[in-house]
Motif scaffolding. Structure first.
Motif, PDB file in Angstrom:
ATOM      1  N   THR A 111      -2.617  -1.490  -5.499  1.00 62.27           N
ATOM      2  CA  THR A 111      -1.847  -2.256  -6.478  1.00 62.27           C
ATOM      3  C   THR A 111      -2.349  -2.084  -7.903  1.00 62.27           C
ATOM      4  O   THR A 111      -1.819  -2.704  -8.823  1.00 62.27           O
ATOM      5  CB  THR A 111      -1.847  -3.750  -6.102  1.00 62.27           C
ATOM      6  N   GLY A 112      -3.327  -1.221  -8.105  1.00 64.52           N
ATOM      7  CA  GLY A 112      -3.667  -0.825  -9.463  1.00 64.52           C
ATOM      8  C   GLY A 112      -2.477  -0.172 -10.146  1.00 64.52           C
ATOM      9  O   GLY A 112      -2.399  -0.117 -11.380  1.00 64.52           O
ATOM     10  N   THR A 129       2.316   2.916  -4.103  1.00 64.77           N
ATOM     11  CA  THR A 129       1.400   1.792  -3.962  1.00 64.77           C
ATOM     12  C   THR A 129       1.417   1.388  -2.492  1.00 64.77           C
ATOM     13  O   THR A 129       2.054   2.053  -1.667  1.00 64.77           O
ATOM     14  CB  THR A 129       1.807   0.627  -4.878  1.00 64.77           C
ATOM     15  N   HIS A 130       0.722   0.329  -2.145  1.00 63.55           N
ATOM     16  CA  HIS A 130       0.749  -0.144  -0.758  1.00 63.55           C
ATOM     17  C   HIS A 130       2.190  -0.441  -0.357  1.00 63.55           C
ATOM     18  O   HIS A 130       2.937  -1.073  -1.103  1.00 63.55           O
ATOM     19  CB  HIS A 130      -0.107  -1.411  -0.637  1.00 63.55           C
ATOM     20  N   LEU A 151       0.926   8.958   1.019  1.00 59.88           N
ATOM     21  CA  LEU A 151      -0.429   8.435   0.827  1.00 59.88           C
ATOM     22  C   LEU A 151      -0.836   8.440  -0.641  1.00 59.88           C
ATOM     23  O   LEU A 151      -1.534   7.537  -1.102  1.00 59.88           O
ATOM     24  CB  LEU A 151      -1.435   9.250   1.639  1.00 59.88           C
ATOM     25  N   PHE A 152      -0.436   9.470  -1.363  1.00 59.52           N
ATOM     26  CA  PHE A 152      -0.710   9.491  -2.790  1.00 59.52           C
ATOM     27  C   PHE A 152       0.262  10.431  -3.490  1.00 59.52           C
ATOM     28  O   PHE A 152       0.906  11.269  -2.860  1.00 59.52           O
ATOM     29  CB  PHE A 152      -2.160   9.889  -3.101  1.00 59.52           C
ATOM     30  N   VAL A 153       0.370  10.255  -4.792  1.00 54.34           N
ATOM     31  CA  VAL A 153       1.222  11.095  -5.627  1.00 54.34           C
ATOM     32  C   VAL A 153       0.357  11.687  -6.731  1.00 54.34           C
ATOM     33  O   VAL A 153      -0.289  10.954  -7.484  1.00 54.34           O
ATOM     34  CB  VAL A 153       2.382  10.288  -6.256  1.00 54.34           C
ATOM     35  N   SER A 161      -2.209   6.064  -5.637  1.00 51.49           N
ATOM     36  CA  SER A 161      -2.401   6.116  -4.184  1.00 51.49           C
ATOM     37  C   SER A 161      -1.805   4.889  -3.535  1.00 51.49           C
ATOM     38  O   SER A 161      -1.582   3.856  -4.175  1.00 51.49           O
ATOM     39  CB  SER A 161      -3.888   6.198  -3.833  1.00 51.49           C
ATOM     40  N   ALA A 162      -1.573   5.013  -2.251  1.00 49.18           N
ATOM     41  CA  ALA A 162      -1.110   3.891  -1.445  1.00 49.18           C
ATOM     42  C   ALA A 162      -2.278   2.935  -1.208  1.00 49.18           C
ATOM     43  O   ALA A 162      -3.310   3.006  -1.868  1.00 49.18           O
ATOM     44  CB  ALA A 162      -0.526   4.407  -0.137  1.00 49.18           C
TER      45      ALA A 162
END
Length: 325
Positions: A111-112, A129-130, A151-153, A161-162
């Motif tokens: 959530t950053g 994000t999550h 999982l990430f971009v 990231s997730a």
């Protein structure tokens, strides 16, 4: 000798405790010839103590001034009310984010991403994000292309990231991008985590877990990674797992988010990259040992995946090693 790459981890109160520890642990473990490759500092918007969401507080090493000369800025997950509920930055956090250099690589964990979005850094970009909070991010910031299925971009200068452990995957991806597979794999071994999960791998959204290990494809995936040079078929993989081909393919997708063939090709390409970085084998031998068959096939997949030839990839890491020495 060049100074280590400076990583500033901005803790936004209250920070997710697990997320806050990821970057200092992984980047702090990255070394070459016994020398650290990164200089990691934790900081807060005020320079003061930061509460966590996990029942403890953190005392950062610095205030927002640590952001001024950072090469990479990482924002772990947070439950900050202004950010998460209202989609805005409070005065202190806003002032801190404004200090991030335009040249810095900016990264969020979990959530950053809400912090980066509130600062306008994700507008017009794909981000994650999550999965549980994706709809909230989408509603607060409609200009952001939210993809909760990865999982990430990696957007180059901005990466997201997730949730939770996906932050480990993203940090390993960054280390791999910066210094190659050998360094990233050494960090993964130190942290006792898998060295590589593809960013496009699906987040595990409310997926039922197998009732026992015998119902998992994990052992077969580990076996396949040890036999990449062999022409493995899906039927062979299913037989190793003790499943029918149909059941194996379904279970494999549930656990990895990818079909077996796509996953195997990615692992072979990962292996080829590691061998290319070592610079001791011919292109054809790298292709053979990684299971890609021929130099032509290796060139095809490397160009499609990374946009460069094997020779260019090898040269890029040779030049990077010389520059960082």
């Amino acid at each position: 000798m060049r100074r280590p790459h400076r990583v500033a981890v901005l803790l936004v109160d209250p920070v997710v405790g697990f997320d806050a520890a990821i970057a200092p642990t992984l980047f702090g473990a990255a070394e070459a010839d016994g020398e650290p490759l990164y200089e990691v500092v934790t900081c807060s918007a005020t320079g003061g103590q930061v509460a966590s969401t996990n029942g403890f507080a953190l005392v950062p090493q610095a205030g927002p001034e640590a952001l001024d000369d950072a090469d990479t800025v990482i924002v772990p997950g947070t439950r900050n009310a202004a950010v998460r509920r209202d989609g805005r930055l409070d005065d202190a956090v806003g002032a801190a984010v404004a200090r991030i250099p335009a040249t810095a690589r900016t990264v969020s964990i979990c959530t950053g991403a809400f912090v980066l979005a509130a600062a306008g850094l994700l507008d017009g970009r794909r981000a994650t994000t999550h999965w549980r909070h994706a709809d909230a991010l989408r509603a607060l910031h409609p200009a952001v292309d939210v993809d909760e299925n990865v999982l990430f971009v990696d957007g180059g200068d901005i990466l997201t990231s997730a949730g939770l452990a996906a932050g480990i995957d993203l940090c390993l991806h960054i280390i791999r991008r910066d210094h190659g597979g050998q360094v990233a794999n050494a960090v993964a071994r130190f942290c006792v985590v898998p060295p590589w999960r593809e960013g496009s791998q699906a987040q595990f959204i409310e997926a039922p877990l197998p009732h026992d290990d015998s119902a998992s494809t994990a052992a077969t995936r580990e076996w396949a990674c040890a036999h990449l040079q062999e022409p493995l078929t899906i039927e062979q993989l299913a037989a190793h797992a003790g499943m029918s081909t149909r059941t194996f393919i379904r279970r494999f997708r549930e656990e990895t988010g990818q079909p077996p063939g796509v996953w195997m090709r990615s692992r072979r390409l990962d292996r080829a990259r590691e061998l290319l970085e070592a610079r001791t084998l011919s292109i054809d031998e790298v292709a053979r040992r990684s299971g890609l068959g021929s130099g032509a096939n290796l060139r095809h997949h490397l160009r499609r995946g990374l946009g460069m030839s094997p020779t260019s990839y090898r040269k890029a890491f040779a030049d990077r090693e010389f520059t960082d020495a």
